[in-house]
Structure formats: structure tokens, C-alpha cells
Design an enzyme around this catalytic site. Structure first.
Site, PDB file in Angstrom:
ATOM      1  N   LYS A  67       0.846  -1.197   0.000  1.00  0.00           N
ATOM      2  CA  LYS A  67       0.000   0.000   0.000  1.00  0.00           C
ATOM      3  C   LYS A  67       0.882   1.247   0.000  1.00  0.00           C
ATOM      4  O   LYS A  67       1.925   1.280   0.665  1.00  0.00           O
ATOM      5  CB  LYS A  67      -0.904  -0.036   1.241  1.00  0.00           C
ATOM      6  CG  LYS A  67      -1.986   1.023   1.293  1.00  0.00           C
ATOM      7  CD  LYS A  67      -2.900   0.830   2.502  1.00  0.00           C
ATOM      8  CE  LYS A  67      -3.984   1.889   2.590  1.00  0.00           C
ATOM      9  NZ  LYS A  67      -4.862   1.708   3.761  1.00  0.00           N
ATOM     10  N   SER A  87      -9.780   1.590   2.795  1.00  0.00           N
ATOM     11  CA  SER A  87      -8.983   2.393   1.904  1.00  0.00           C
ATOM     12  C   SER A  87      -7.927   1.597   1.145  1.00  0.00           C
ATOM     13  O   SER A  87      -7.373   2.092   0.170  1.00  0.00           O
ATOM     14  CB  SER A  87      -8.287   3.509   2.694  1.00  0.00           C
ATOM     15  OG  SER A  87      -7.407   2.948   3.652  1.00  0.00           O
ATOM     16  N   SER A  92      -9.913  -0.622   7.006  1.00  0.00           N
ATOM     17  CA  SER A  92      -9.332  -0.493   5.671  1.00  0.00           C
ATOM     18  C   SER A  92      -8.644  -1.733   5.107  1.00  0.00           C
ATOM     19  O   SER A  92      -8.320  -1.749   3.929  1.00  0.00           O
ATOM     20  CB  SER A  92      -8.345   0.661   5.640  1.00  0.00           C
ATOM     21  OG  SER A  92      -9.062   1.839   5.427  1.00  0.00           O
TER      22      SER A  92
HETATM   23  N1  GLN Z   1     -13.353   4.037   6.275  1.00  0.00           N
HETATM   24  C1  GLN Z   1     -12.679   4.430   7.473  1.00  0.00           C
HETATM   25  C2  GLN Z   1     -12.253   5.881   7.381  1.00  0.00           C
HETATM   26  O1  GLN Z   1     -12.478   6.461   6.393  1.00  0.00           O
HETATM   27  C3  GLN Z   1     -11.532   3.541   7.750  1.00  0.00           C
HETATM   28  C4  GLN Z   1     -10.305   3.865   7.007  1.00  0.00           C
HETATM   29  C5  GLN Z   1      -9.109   3.077   7.421  1.00  0.00           C
HETATM   30  O2  GLN Z   1      -9.214   2.042   8.097  1.00  0.00           O
HETATM   31  N2  GLN Z   1      -7.962   3.576   7.072  1.00  0.00           N
HETATM   32  O3  GLN Z   1     -11.713   6.429   8.271  1.00  0.00           O
END
Ligand code: GLN
Length: 486
Positions: free
Chosen positions: A73, A149, A173
Site C-alpha cells: 500500500k 482504503s 481499511s
Molecule cells: N473508512 C474508514 C475511514 O475512512 C476507515 C479507514 C481506514 O481504516 N484507514 O476512516
């Protein structure tokens, strides 16, 4: 699967160069459709593969990962390799050092980094639509999001572009894209894996974890990544279990907690049915079930978003164009302009929204009312889990309340997007480990995720249960078709 390829390399049936070339070709064929990658290290990967084949021939040890391609990532630092968090503010950033997970998986155990995967900018989102490079498409159906994400990490594994990948999980994410793309994803206990070299979004919640096609590969990666790191004071000095050795242990007599609140309102019928079928399978393997209760689940989303945005506003303060971050090209000479223009132009709209909301929640007068209150509710949510674990060994639930949604459907409705995280965020607030594995498909042929939440440092048990369920369901050899739906 990694463990099968490792065997083939050991038996000299396959060369590492052939494997790396195979995956690079697959990326070339498919990535114009899915867009999992924002950077591909073709030359470097091939030259490393060549060197490793040589070393192997000369009887040198090349590590437990045998040169297998790994996708990383875009927010985990790799020395001298672009790391941008899919944000314009980090354009041109080449970290001068490796994250600890990179030291362990690549430098020490010989995996080969094949490219950087697409993500929501600074990991803020659940769909990978908030990337400065444009969205990733779900390889099961290109009209749908891959989740976020870590969307590129999910789609690259699901479509067979790589064997495994790394993601990060602050509120879901890793598990959300694992669920939407039909792969396995593990969020470790907070403090199990070093965050050194992970660009912070909300550092009291962030953890790095693996995504793979099967539980065994996830266990293998975790075994290598996990453990105390003097460079990250939040890692805990608890011995790392031998996760791959205990996958086939019997689960006879283990108790699965079923949280009734995780199965209520907003849950799609197909999701509910497939998860219930999964639970039945585990019962047939000797597990028992008990209903557990989460009275504070309804406060999860406001609590998580207040804490995550507050931490984000503080963490992202450093990108001002002077100390960190690429300066705006349109400056008029004033110092104020350096900060405001750089941040205004180079952060995307979702990141700006969160910085503003987080700064508001932390400001004098509102700090107690919002931030401190959220911390108190976080403790109540943690207590809900500890009460549940008095009655059961693990907690099982859907990973996401729905299957993937269409690209563009929620991007202008942030609140609706935030609500998607209701079943994943509580785990981060409590700092617990959780695994998502595929448990079937809905009527649109989109994958459904089954979540197994463990007590602190009990990755062993959730991997064990996940592995047995995966064997029963036998879905893990299916690759996403990539052209599905178009
Ligand atoms: N969807 C969540 C957010 O937008 C989780 C994102 C994540 O785990 N990085 O914060």
C-alpha cells in the site's frame, strides 16, 4: 497460494524470475481495467528475482518468502521508492528509510516488492475513490468499488496480480476491501505489528496487516511481520505465536459469540444468510454459539470519526510545504500563502473535510465536549468487548453490512459512506485483532465477508477458525474474472 509456490521453488520446479515475470505480465494485462497500482517496480523486481535465483543455485539462504511478489500500500515507506499516500502533497517523496515491516518481509525474508497499491488519500475512505490517481475498480465487477482504503491491495490479490499484499486498517481499511474483493484480510491487535514507517492517519487506531488468497498465507506473513520493535514504542513485547503451525487445530468446544446488534438494521439479506451459513459450518466442526450484546454499538461511528479526525488533523499538520510536503506552484510571496495554498491545493476534498472537522473537535471549548467525550465512549465500547469475551472465545459477524456499492454512489454522501464502517470500527476502537474471510456471493455475484474478532493477541485462534471455515467453504481458489459486469 504462497505456500504452494514456495514448495515449487524449493523443488526447483519453478524459478523466481518466471514467477515474477508471470505476475508482471498479469498486471500489464489487467491493470488498465482495475487500476490496483499507482507505481510498478518492474526493472527492480526482475533484477532482484535474477539475483535470488542465482543465490538459490549457490546454496545461499534467501529467506522464508523465497522472492515471492508482494504489493505494498502506498503509505508504507520503502527506501528510495515513491510513497505518496495517494496524495498530491507527497508527490515526489522518496523515503530515506524502510518501514519495519519492509525490513522484515523484504530485506530479511526475501519477498520482492512489485509495486505500490492505490488507496484513499491518507487512508481516509471506504471505496478507494478518494485517491489523487483516480479510483480502483472491483475485479468482480468493474462498475463497483473494491472497498477501501486499501482497495488496490484487495483488488490486486483478488485478480491474481500478486500473491499477497500489505494494507493498513484504522477503521476497517484491510477488512473492507478483503470483504468486497473476496480475499482474506487480517487486522492485527494494536501493538502486534510495528507502525514504524507507516504514514500516520490516526495513530491510536492504525495497524498494518496482510491481505492474501488464503488464511495460511496471511498467517505466514503475520508470523514474519509481528513482534516487538524498539522503533515503535506502541509495539508490545509479547511472544509471537507460530501461526502457521496451529491452523488445523480442532475447534471442538470453542464458543462463538454472536452479537445481536451486528445483525440488525441495514444488513443485506444475502450477507446475513451467508454469514449464518458460515456459523452453521463452524457449529458442524464442534463450535458452540452464544448470543452476546453490544449496548454501545450505536455510538461507534461518531466515536470513531471524532477520534480519527482529531488525530488526523494533528498528524497532517506537518504537511505545510516547508517542513513536509510539496509546496504549491502558485505562490504570491507571503508566508501565510505557503501554508494555505499548499494545503488547499494539494490535499483532496475528503482530507480537507476531516482536517477541518478534527481541528474543530480539538479546539478550546469543544475539546471536552467532543474529543474527551469520544475517548470516554471508546472505553465503554472496549468494555462491551471485554464483557462479551467473558462468555465466548471469539466474536463472529459480517465484515461489512452490504456487498460492494457502485462507483460514484456514495462519494458525495460522506455520512452514508461513514456508516458502512459500523461493524469494523469497534474493533479498532478496542484495539483487537480481526480477520475477514470470504463466505460466499450475493445475487449480483459480489463477494461477502465473514468477520472473526479475537481477544488481544489471539490471532492464533482467529486464524485457526478462519482456516477451518475456509476449508469447509472451499471458495479460495476462485480468481476474480476482472471483466465481470462489463
Ligand atoms: N473508512 C474508514 C475511514 O475512512 C476507515 C479507514 C481506514 O481504516 N484507514 O476512516
Amino acid at each position: 497460494m504462497a505456500f504452494e509456490l514456495i514448495q515449487k521453488i524449493k523443488n526447483k520446479e519453478l524459478q523466481i524470475q518466471e514467477i515474477v515475470q508471470f505476475y508482471l505480465d498479469r498486471i500489464k494485462k489487467t491493470d488498465n481495467l482495475i487500476h490496483s497500482f499507482v507505481h510498478i517496480s518492474e526493472e527492480k523486481a526482475l533484477s532482484e528475482a535474477k539475483q535470488k535465483d542465482k543465490d538459490l543455485k549457490n546454496g545461499k539462504s534467501i529467506g522464508k518468502l523465497y522472492g515471492l511478489p508482494l504489493a505494498v500500500k502506498d503509505l508504507i515507506c520503502i527506501k528510495n521508492s515513491p510513497t505518496t499516500c495517494c496524495s498530491k502533497i507527497l508527490e515526489g517523496y522518496y523515503p530515506p528509510y524502510n518501514a519495519t515491516v519492509i525490513e522484515r518481509l523484504i530485506e530479511k525474508e526475501g519477498a520482492i516488492s512489485i509495486g505500490r497499491t492505490n488507496m484513499d488519500e491518507f487512508a481516509m475512505g471506504s471505496s478507494t475513490e478518494n485517491s489523487c490517481y483516480g479510483p480502483t475498480y472491483n475485479p468482480w465487477n468493474l462498475e463497483y468499488v473494491p472497498g477501501g482504503s486499501s482497495g488496490g491491495s484487495g483488488s490486486s490479490v483478488a485478480s491474481g496480480q500478486v500473491i499477497f499484499s500489505l494494507g493498513s486498517d484504522t477503521g476497517g481499511s484491510i477488512r473492507c476491501p478483503a470483504s468486497y474483493c473476496g480475499v482474506v484480510g487480517l487486522k492485527p491487535t494494536y501493538g502486534r505489528v510495528s507502525r514504524y514507517g507507516l504514514v500516520s492517519y490516526a495513530n491510536s487506531l492504525d495497524q498494518i496487516g496482510p491481505l492474501s488468497r488464503c488464511v495460511r498465507d496471511c498467517a505466514l506473513l503475520l508470523e514474519i511481520m509481528a513482534g516487538f520493535d524498539p522503533l515503535d514504542s506502541t509495539t508490545v513485547n509479547v511472544e509471537v505465536d507460530n501461526y502457521t503451525n496451529e491452523l488445523d487445530k480442532s475447534i471442538e468446544g470453542k464458543t462463538l459469540g454472536i452479537p445481536k446488534e451486528f445483525f440488525s438494521e441495514g444488513l443485506e439479506t444475502d450477507v446475513k444468510n451467508k454469514v449464518n451459513e458460515g456459523i452453521k459450518k463452524l457449529e458442524s466442526l464442534g463450535a458452540r454459539t452464544v448470543e452476546v450484546s453490544f449496548p454501545h454499538l450505536e455510538y461507534t461511528i461518531p466515536t470513531y470519526y471524532l477520534i480519527a479526525m482529531s488525530e488526523a488533523s494533528s498528524n497532517l499538520e506537518r504537511y505545510d510545504g516547508l517542513r513536509y510536503g510539496k509546496m504549491s506552484d502558485n505562490l504570491d510571496g507571503s508566508v501565510f500563502d505557503v501554508f494555505s495554498r499548499t494545503r488547499g491545493e494539494r490535499f483532496g476534498p475528503e482530507v480537507r473535510r476531516r482536517i477541518i472537522l478534527g481541528t474543530y473537535a480539538l479546539s478550546a471549548g469543544y475539546y471536552d465536549m467532543f474529543y474527551i467525550k469520544a475517548l470516554k465512549v471508546r472505553t465503554l465500547i472496549k468494555n462491551d468487548f471485554q464483557n462479551a469475551f467473558k462468555q465466548c472465545d471469539v466474536i463472529v459477524s459480517p465484515t461489512m453490512p452490504t456487498t460492494a456499492f457502485k462507483i460514484g454512489d456514495l462519494v458525495d454522501d460522506p455520512l452514508q459512506m461513514y456508516l458502512m464502517d459500523v461493524l469494523t470500527c469497534p474493533v479498532n476502537l478496542a484495539g483487537l485483532p480481526a480477520l475477514s474471510i470470504p463466505c460466499g456471493f450475493d445475487s449480483k455475484n459480489l463477494p461477502i465477508g465473514f468477520q472473526i474478532i479475537g481477544n488481544y493477541f489471539e490471532e492464533n485462534l482467529i486464524l485457526n477458525i478462519g482456516h477451518l471455515l475456509e476449508k469447509e467453504l472451499n471458495l479460495y481458489r476462485k480468481l476474480a474474472p476482472v471483466n465481470g459486469g462489463k
